[in-house]
Motif scaffolding. Structure first.
Motif, PDB file in Angstrom:
ATOM      1  N   TRP A  73     -21.172  94.822  41.631  1.00  7.51           N
ATOM      2  CA  TRP A  73     -21.305  96.318  41.632  1.00  7.51           C
ATOM      3  C   TRP A  73     -20.555  96.869  40.382  1.00  7.51           C
ATOM      4  O   TRP A  73     -21.184  97.429  39.385  1.00  7.51           O
ATOM      5  N   LYS A  74     -19.427  96.479  40.247  1.00 10.44           N
ATOM      6  CA  LYS A  74     -18.501  96.989  39.287  1.00 10.44           C
ATOM      7  C   LYS A  74     -18.990  96.452  37.748  1.00 10.44           C
ATOM      8  O   LYS A  74     -18.862  96.900  36.863  1.00 10.44           O
ATOM      9  N   ASP A  79     -28.344  94.849  40.201  1.00 10.36           N
ATOM     10  CA  ASP A  79     -29.930  94.904  40.176  1.00 10.36           C
ATOM     11  C   ASP A  79     -30.219  93.414  39.477  1.00 10.36           C
ATOM     12  O   ASP A  79     -31.550  93.237  39.010  1.00 10.36           O
ATOM     13  N   SER A  80     -29.319  92.530  39.180  1.00  9.58           N
ATOM     14  CA  SER A  80     -29.532  91.149  38.671  1.00  9.58           C
ATOM     15  C   SER A  80     -30.649  90.331  39.950  1.00  9.58           C
ATOM     16  O   SER A  80     -30.401  90.382  41.060  1.00  9.58           O
ATOM     17  N   PHE A  81     -31.552  89.835  39.257  1.00 10.77           N
ATOM     18  CA  PHE A  81     -32.694  88.928  40.292  1.00 10.77           C
ATOM     19  C   PHE A  81     -31.925  87.634  40.376  1.00 10.77           C
ATOM     20  O   PHE A  81     -31.732  86.806  39.378  1.00 10.77           O
ATOM     21  N   ALA A  82     -31.737  87.089  41.729  1.00  4.93           N
ATOM     22  CA  ALA A  82     -31.117  86.075  42.072  1.00  4.93           C
ATOM     23  C   ALA A  82     -32.014  85.406  43.059  1.00  4.93           C
ATOM     24  O   ALA A  82     -33.010  85.726  43.565  1.00  4.93           O
ATOM     25  N   VAL A  83     -31.780  83.915  42.876  1.00  5.51           N
ATOM     26  CA  VAL A  83     -32.445  83.114  43.770  1.00  5.51           C
ATOM     27  C   VAL A  83     -31.434  81.970  44.466  1.00  5.51           C
ATOM     28  O   VAL A  83     -30.573  81.596  43.555  1.00  5.51           O
ATOM     29  N   PHE A  84     -31.593  82.000  45.754  1.00  4.48           N
ATOM     30  CA  PHE A  84     -30.520  81.152  46.627  1.00  4.48           C
ATOM     31  C   PHE A  84     -31.493  80.006  47.335  1.00  4.48           C
ATOM     32  O   PHE A  84     -32.431  80.532  47.682  1.00  4.48           O
ATOM     33  N   GLU A 133     -16.301 105.581  45.687  1.00  9.54           N
ATOM     34  CA  GLU A 133     -17.165 106.055  47.026  1.00  9.54           C
ATOM     35  C   GLU A 133     -18.562 105.803  46.647  1.00  9.54           C
ATOM     36  O   GLU A 133     -19.499 105.275  47.516  1.00  9.54           O
ATOM     37  N   GLU A 134     -18.858 105.562  45.280  1.00  8.96           N
ATOM     38  CA  GLU A 134     -20.208 105.218  45.169  1.00  8.96           C
ATOM     39  C   GLU A 134     -20.693 103.812  45.470  1.00  8.96           C
ATOM     40  O   GLU A 134     -21.693 103.683  46.001  1.00  8.96           O
ATOM     41  N   PHE A 135     -19.634 103.037  45.634  1.00  8.89           N
ATOM     42  CA  PHE A 135     -20.068 101.475  46.174  1.00  8.89           C
ATOM     43  C   PHE A 135     -20.295 101.599  47.627  1.00  8.89           C
ATOM     44  O   PHE A 135     -21.039 100.881  48.035  1.00  8.89           O
ATOM     45  N   LEU A 171     -29.065  90.349  43.446  1.00  6.91           N
ATOM     46  CA  LEU A 171     -27.927  89.354  43.717  1.00  6.91           C
ATOM     47  C   LEU A 171     -26.887  89.797  44.900  1.00  6.91           C
ATOM     48  O   LEU A 171     -26.726  88.970  45.617  1.00  6.91           O
ATOM     49  N   PRO A 172     -26.628  91.234  44.916  1.00  4.18           N
ATOM     50  CA  PRO A 172     -25.592  91.332  45.891  1.00  4.18           C
ATOM     51  C   PRO A 172     -26.286  91.374  47.174  1.00  4.18           C
ATOM     52  O   PRO A 172     -25.553  90.780  48.457  1.00  4.18           O
ATOM     53  N   VAL A 173     -27.768  91.569  47.599  1.00  4.42           N
ATOM     54  CA  VAL A 173     -28.268  91.700  48.832  1.00  4.42           C
ATOM     55  C   VAL A 173     -28.563  90.324  49.194  1.00  4.42           C
ATOM     56  O   VAL A 173     -28.096  89.892  50.582  1.00  4.42           O
TER      57      VAL A 173
END
Length: 593
Positions: A73-74, A79-84, A133-135, A171-173
């Motif tokens: 996030w920092k 919003d990066s699109f990731a594949v795992f 707080e935004e995070f 990515l984070p999700v």
């Protein structure tokens, strides 16, 4: 007891919704309810008919998923699109195949994923002071609506390096799902594979029952084991909760303690029993004593008027009472004192008394001793008594064996030509004592269209980059599975009847042409845009059937116990070049001086 009101009967990761919990209204569906979480329905479309109170899904995560989410996030990568890819590196139990299980629970978790206010309070407490707080608001608003899940159908046979599940999205999700997905796939796949191997050892005609709840790693582990052992090929369980929640057939008899609870025949309060058809009442205990005295010479047991018989009177008392309680399901545990000189004789005497009242005893269970020898002796006694007393069905009475059984024990019993009809398997089955973990991993393979690779001096730990899919190529006279082919999603699928070049992922000289008669695409889209494609999710019975269908299509040499032939998993030439180009591009070059 008051504490029972405070501890609801729930499955792992679930607690009742606290009054302060806020989750989106469309998530408050029966698919996130208690009953839908624990039941494997006949069809998933019926989930909404089980209305119970909603429950809140806990977030089982490792701390580093939260800290990475903050760092992403920092860094502006939320919003990066990731594949795992979720996969494993080695088949369990020294074998060459694995049963994929746990997908339904994975999809349920992803569908219901949401942080609650209580979660956010705890996360605030473990994050460093000064965290924006935004995070925290970003986490509170986090959903899986932008996640897509591709997976191999549950119950399929799978092999090392194959992406069992492909997760795509922010990515984070996608990273946040890691630990739970691994938890929900590792043990189910491991225990289902263990069950399938034991089924293969026992053969298709033998009954297999899971008796492992008391030895499992907690009641939740026992419940999961019962469910996935059934999927792997067992016929039932002793676990009544699994029977209630999943509809698995439940089986059980009595324990040694039941036999030990009766000391003699004279103190019995209930001795009378009615004929099934006529209703005429007889002294069932006296009738059993009479037949025991007549049968004693066949068992080479001394019989006299004072003691009645050399067989144990307390055991006979226990058998008569159990038979009177369950005249249509009398199956006795015969090894409390002496299987051959007491247990079998007492059982046969009670079985004959039941027959006089128009009932048929089911059989016996042996829980100790030389199971092969005792089963053969029991079968011989059954045939002798059946012939002498006119009970033809008794010759085929069921013989159940338990006593710390495992795959190797059953193979040894087979070599001794045992006469066992059913096996009750517990500790070694549900704890997977031979190998307690499968070792699935969850690896990043692409970010914003850029392939990612993990290098290692151990080639087995190299990852294959990019979005990939799997095809199973089959052929030969029995249309057996020949090879699994992994290729890039952008490549055209292989076609039946056309030669296909298949390459080893890392060894340049290992390659072969394959001419398949059928090609099966293994990846299916199960979740996208917050929607689960229920029509693609089979019932538990269908998953169970899929396991057996897959096993039938696998050559016997891949499934044998000793030195099984490794099943080949190959990559397409395009993926091979893709992997090796990226490998060279990312491997540092040393300098000698």
């Amino acid at each position: 007891m008051e504490w029972r009101k405070m501890v609801p009967s729930i499955t792992p990761w679930k607690l009742p919704l606290p009054s302060t919990t806020k989750i989106p209204s469309d998530r408050q569906t029966a698919w996130c309810s208690l009953s839908s979480q624990v039941r494997f329905p006949a069809t998933f479309q019926t989930l909404e008919s089980w209305g119970r109170e909603n429950v809140y899904l806990l977030f089982p995560a490792d701390l580093y998923q939260i800290t990475m989410a903050y760092a992403y996030w920092k860094a502006g990568k939320k919003d990066s699109f990731a594949v795992f890819d979720l996969f494993f590196r080695k088949n369990p139990f020294d074998g060459e195949y694995t049963i994929f299980a746990g997908l339904e629970e994975v999809l349920r978790y992803i569908y219901c994923f949401q942080f609650s206010e209580d979660d956010m309070g705890y996360i605030r407490s473990i994050m460093p002071a000064g965290t924006e707080e935004e995070f925290f608001q970003y986490l509170a608003d986090m959903t899986t609506r932008d996640i897509s899940v591709y997976a191999v159908p549950e119950g399929s046979i799978v092999f090392p390096r194959e992406p069992l599940i492909r997760v795509e999205g922010p990515l984070p999700v996608a990273q946040m799902l890691e630990t739970t997905l691994l938890t929900l796939v590792n043990f189910p796949s491991l225990v289902a594979t263990n069950a399938a191997r034991i089924r293969h050892a026992a053969g298709p005609s033998k009954e297999l029952f899971e008796f492992g709840l008391r030895r499992a790693q907690g009641p939740d582990g026992g419940l999961s084991a019962s469910k996935y052992v059934y999927i792997g090929g067992f016929d039932g369980t002793s676990n009544t909760l699994a029977g209630k929640l999943f509809g698995i057939p439940v089986r059980g008899t009595h324990a040694h303690s039941f036999v030990a609870a009766f000391t003699d025949l004279t103190s019995l309060k209930n001795k009378m029993m009615k004929h099934r058809k006529t209703g005429v009442e007889v002294d069932f205990v006296a009738l059993s004593q009479k037949y025991r005295a007549e049968m004693a010479p066949l068992f080479q047991v001394i019989d006299n008027e004072i003691d009645g018989s050399g067989a144990n009177n307390g055991e006979l008392a226990a058998f008569t009472q159990y038979a009177m309680a369950f005249p249509n399901g009398f199956l006795a545990l015969v090894d409390t004192f002496d299987t051959l000189r007491s247990g079998l004789l007492n059982f046969c005497a009670v079985a004959k008394a039941l027959a006089d009242l128009d009932y048929k005893a089911v059989g016996i269970r042996i829980d100790s001793g030389d199971l092969a020898y005792l089963s053969k002796q029991a079968r011989q006694f059954f045939k002798t008594v059946a012939n002498r007393f006119g009970l033809p069905w008794l010759a085929n009475a069921k013989i159940v064996a338990s006593n710390d059984l495992k795959e190797e024990t059953i193979y040894a019993l087979n070599e001794q030509n045992h006469q066992i009809d059913s096996f009750g398997v517990g500790t070694h089955l549900v704890t997977c004592q031979k190998q307690p973990a499968l070792g699935c991993v969850y690896k990043l393979v692409e970010v914003d269209g850029h392939p990612r690779i993990k290098l290692s001096q151990d080639v087995a730990k190299l990852t294959m980059p990019g979005r990939k899919t799997i095809y199973r190529l089959s052929g030969g006279s029995g249309n057996e599975a020949l090879i699994d082919l992994i290729q890039r999603v952008s490549e055209p699928p292989p076609e039946p009847g056309k030669r296909i070049l298949c390459r080893h992922p890392f060894e340049e000289s290992k390659r072969a042409y394959v001419l398949p008669t059928t090609v099966e695409a293994l990846h299916v889209l199960y979740y996208q845009n917050g929607h689960v494609f229920h029509d693609r999710l089979p019932s538990m019975e269908d998953v169970r059937a899929n396991v057996q269908r897959n096993l039938v299509n696998l050559r016997n040499d891949h499934m044998r116990r000793l030195n099984p032939t490794p099943y080949k998993v190959a990559v397409s030439p395009d993926l091979y070049d893709y992997v090796h180009d990226l490998w060279l591009a990312n491997a540092p070059i040393g300098e000698l001086s």
